[in-house]
Design an enzyme around this catalytic site. Structure first.
Site: not given
Ligand code: CMC
Length: 444
Positions: A320, A378
């Site tokens: 998140h 989720d």
């Molecule tokens: N599985 C594997 N690696 C992950 C995941 C994951 N679910 N989420 C983040 N990472 C890694 C990502 O690869 C990155 O690694 P590095 O620093 O080495 O590049 C690091 O963690 C930070 O990730 P980010 O994408 O820069 O973080 P963000 O804040 O931009 O993204 C997120 C947040 C929710 C989009 C992301 O964690 C994700 O894609 N999660 C899966 C989708 C999900 O469950 N979404 C629901 C969010 S909660 C409900 C809502 O708000 O709608």
């Protein structure tokens, strides 16, 4: 690269400021630091461009507060979510969705009379204008219900455009109540249309969650009674999704609304944004992922893929932007999941077992620990919703239904905020500098 230096000061009761010095020109600008009631302080950079001719650069808004808000507070480090100061676990346990809606719209929990009046108003706005029925038949039967939601909610703007003067407080509240009231009907009808069953009209004797389940699963041919365990679980799911401060869909609604557009159209924009798998679409994606994993013995392999930089696969329902600890909504969701499965007599649900194994392995894995990736709201919601009889495609629709109160409360707050202006981010241009037009014949 030119150098700048940021100096943050605030000692001995003096107003805190941050001074940005451009080391190439020696020019500096001092900006106030503002403190909210909770959470990190902010540097007020509103004068930055005027005084330095520089913008800040913050793709994804990871360090930018776009507005003041008094509705919801998240402390992502400790895993805390508050609405109007009340914690989400207490609200989910002791309150109900109608109270939470009132809290978000009015800033306080209702008195008994206020609650009765509010529930009455929501109940008596739940019917759709009969002409809206015909919008459904314009969609293919296999249309995703989120696509139908975007269309039908957008169409509401055509029905209430002239009667929605957003400068009028009363009309803003009527629009807000209409949206909250009609969303269950719109959502349930999207489902009924997809399975070719007759639409079920709202029943004013029923509570909000009960009525939604009734419109989803009843048919005109036989009696359908909603069990209180299921309507309570539905109500809790609505509470858990009600608002979540300035997330992508809420910011979309605020940005759309900042031009003073029709609020129904703004909510349709929010629904479109929520649909994506990185946001509300994750609940549907979690179930798809669990089905793809198939068996506990394959979990390691998928965790390995999630850690592989060259593999786009991510563990859906993990991670998140704000929570760097367990999402407090996931804790309630996990418990509700067990209650619903117990009530339905579903023992040894393979997907739940798989989800728990995946959660355990991921929580113990160095990669997930180091990046603070915890299960989010989720992760468990799809399993509960599936057990209650919802198809995967309805999961995000339910999120949208519940989040409508958050969107419209944030929209209202924005419209009523005297410092809010039309949203207009700037950019760091990296394209071609100005050049002369080359006639077609000279382009080689
Ligand atoms: N599985 C594997 N690696 C992950 C995941 C994951 N679910 N989420 C983040 N990472 C890694 C990502 O690869 C990155 O690694 P590095 O620093 O080495 O590049 C690091 O963690 C930070 O990730 P980010 O994408 O820069 O973080 P963000 O804040 O931009 O993204 C997120 C947040 C929710 C989009 C992301 O964690 C994700 O894609 N999660 C899966 C989708 C999900 O469950 N979404 C629901 C969010 S909660 C409900 C809502 O708000 O709608």
């Amino acid at each position: 690269m030119a150098e700048t230096q940021l100096d943050v000061k605030g000692a001995q009761g003096a107003p805190a400021t941050a001074t940005l010095v451009d080391n190439t020109t020696g020019k500096s600008v001092t900006m106030p630091i503002i403190e909210g009631s909770e959470g990190p302080k902010v540097i007020d950079i509103r004068k930055l461009y005027g005084e330095t001719k520089m913008f800040t650069f913050d793709p994804g808004f990871t360090s930018t507060a776009s507005c003041e808000s008094g509705l919801t507070f998240i402390d992502g480090d400790v895993g805390m979510l508050l609405h109007g100061g009340y914690s989400i676990d207490e609200l989910a346990d002791k309150s109900d969705f109608m109270e939470v809606c009132y809290l978000l719209l009015y800033g306080e929990l209702p008195t008994r009379t206020q609650k009765a009046d509010f529930v009455h108003a929501i109940t008596y706005h739940s019917m759709l204008q009969e002409q809206l029925r015909s919008f459904y038949s314009g969609f293919r039967r296999d249309a995703h219900p989120m696509a139908i939601m975007v269309g039908v909610v957008g169409a509401l703007s055509a029905f209430y455009h002239d009667s929605t003067d957003i400068r009028d407080e009363h009309q803003r509240m009527v629009a807000s109540r209409r949206l909250i009231a009609k969303m269950p009907t719109i959502a349930a009808w999207a489902y009924k249309y997809s399975i070719g069953q007759p639409f079920i009209y709202p029943n004013n004797k029923m509570g909000y969650a009960e009525n939604f389940l009734h419109m989803m699963f009843a048919t005109p041919c036989e009696d359908y009674v909603v069990h209180p365990v299921l309507s309570r679980a539905m109500d809790k799911i609505f509470i858990l999704h009600a608002d979540h401060e300035q997330n992508a869909s809420t910011s979309t609604v605020r940005l759309a609304g900042s031009s003073h557009a029709n609020p129904f159209a703004c909510i349709a924009a929010g629904i479109a944004c929520l649909w994506g798998p990185a946001h509300g679409g994750a609940n549907e994606a979690v179930l798809k992922m669990l089905e793809e994993i198939g068996d506990v013995s394959h979990v390691d392999q998928y965790v390995k893929r999630a850690k592989d930089k060259d593999d786009p696969f991510r563990l859906m329902g993990f991670g998140h932007r704000v929570y760097k600890n367990y999402d407090p909504r996931a804790t309630v969701m996990r418990q509700t999941c067990h209650e619903v499965l117990d009530h339905l007599g579903i023992k040894d649900e393979p997907l739940l077992k798989l989800a728990m194994a995946l959660e355990k392995i991921a929580l113990e894995d160095e990669y997930f620990i180091e990046k603070k990736l915890y299960p989010n709201v989720d992760f468990y919601s799809g399993i509960i919703l599936r057990a209650m009889g919802f198809p995967n495609t309805m999961f995000t629709v339910i999120f949208a239904l519940a989040r409508t109160v958050g969107w419209i409360s944030q929209w209202k707050e924005m419209i009523e905020d005297p410092i809010q202006k039309i949203g207009r981010p700037r950019q760091l241009y990296v394209g071609e500098p100005r050049r002369g037009y080359v006639p077609l014949d000279d382009r080689g």
